[in-house]
Design a protein around this motif. Structure first.
Motif, short mmCIF file in Angstrom:
data_model
loop_
_atom_site.label_atom_id
_atom_site.label_comp_id
_atom_site.label_asym_id
_atom_site.label_seq_id
_atom_site.Cartn_x
_atom_site.Cartn_y
_atom_site.Cartn_z
N ILE A 1 0.84 -1.21 0.00
CA ILE A 1 0.00 0.00 0.00
C ILE A 1 0.87 1.25 0.00
N LYS A 2 1.91 1.26 0.83
CA LYS A 2 2.80 2.42 0.90
C LYS A 2 3.54 2.65 -0.42
N LEU A 3 4.01 1.55 -1.03
CA LEU A 3 4.69 1.67 -2.33
C LEU A 3 3.74 2.24 -3.38
N ASP A 4 2.51 1.72 -3.41
CA ASP A 4 1.53 2.22 -4.37
C ASP A 4 1.21 3.70 -4.14
N ALA A 5 1.11 4.09 -2.86
CA ALA A 5 0.82 5.49 -2.55
C ALA A 5 1.97 6.40 -2.99
N ALA A 6 3.20 5.98 -2.72
CA ALA A 6 4.35 6.78 -3.13
C ALA A 6 4.43 6.86 -4.66
N LEU A 7 4.16 5.77 -5.31
CA LEU A 7 4.18 5.75 -6.76
C LEU A 7 3.08 6.64 -7.34
N GLY A 8 1.90 6.55 -6.77
CA GLY A 8 0.79 7.40 -7.22
C GLY A 8 1.08 8.88 -7.04
N THR A 9 1.69 9.21 -5.93
CA THR A 9 2.05 10.61 -5.67
C THR A 9 3.12 11.08 -6.65
N SER A 10 4.10 10.23 -6.90
CA SER A 10 5.18 10.62 -7.81
C SER A 10 4.69 10.78 -9.25
N GLU A 11 3.64 10.05 -9.61
CA GLU A 11 3.09 10.18 -10.97
C GLU A 11 2.49 11.56 -11.20
N LYS A 12 2.05 12.22 -10.14
CA LYS A 12 1.44 13.55 -10.25
C LYS A 12 2.48 14.66 -10.42
N TRP A 13 3.71 14.34 -10.06
CA TRP A 13 4.77 15.33 -10.16
C TRP A 13 5.25 15.46 -11.60
N ILE B 1 8.25 15.48 -13.14
CA ILE B 1 9.67 15.18 -12.89
C ILE B 1 10.46 15.27 -14.19
N THR B 2 11.55 16.01 -14.13
CA THR B 2 12.46 16.09 -15.27
C THR B 2 13.87 15.68 -14.87
N ARG C 1 11.81 6.75 -9.62
CA ARG C 1 10.44 6.34 -9.90
C ARG C 1 10.42 5.00 -10.64
N LYS C 2 11.35 4.79 -11.54
CA LYS C 2 11.43 3.52 -12.27
C LYS C 2 11.71 2.37 -11.30
#
Length: 118
Positions: free
Chosen positions: A28-40, A42-43, A51-52
């Motif tokens: 759950i924590k990994l999915d939450a962090a991944l979901g949050t990072s998708e909104k950023w 990032i360059t 993220r990868k």
């Protein structure tokens, strides 16, 4: 002997259940962090690599979780079959389970696996 085996099996089941719950929380924590990072937006190359790796870890955690749940279902089916079988077969199964777990030859979810994903 039967009482000793029963207590040992209950202790193993309790540890497995705790590990499974911890693994579910890590997922759950990994999915939450991944979901949050998708909104950023990032360059930065290092954050893109992070993220990868996070995606890969989340997938590995999910795979491990599914395998673990499948194994639990299989073990419950085997236990049900053993409960419905003759007494000598039940004793043989209990003894085999006790010996394999005592010598670490079982496929239970290990603490190191859970810690890795946490």
């Amino acid at each position: 002997m039967s009482d000793l085996i029963s207590r040992h099996e209950e202790k193993q089941k309790s540890k497995a259940k705790e590990s499974l719950e911890r693994l579910e929380m890590a997922h759950i924590k990994l999915d939450a962090a991944l979901g949050t990072s998708e909104k950023w937006q990032i360059t930065d190359a290092s954050l893109l690599r992070w993220r990868k790796k996070l995606k890969r870890a989340a997938q590995e955690c999910d795979d491990t979780l599914q395998k673990c749940k499948h194994r639990i279902i299989e073990e419950e089916q085997i236990e049900q079959e053993v409960r419905n079988s003759a007494f000598p077969k039940r004793i043989a199964h209990a003894t085999k389970s006790f010996i394999s777990s005592a010598f670490g030859q079982n496929n239970r979810l290990g603490r190191s696996v859970v810690r890795r994903f946490e």
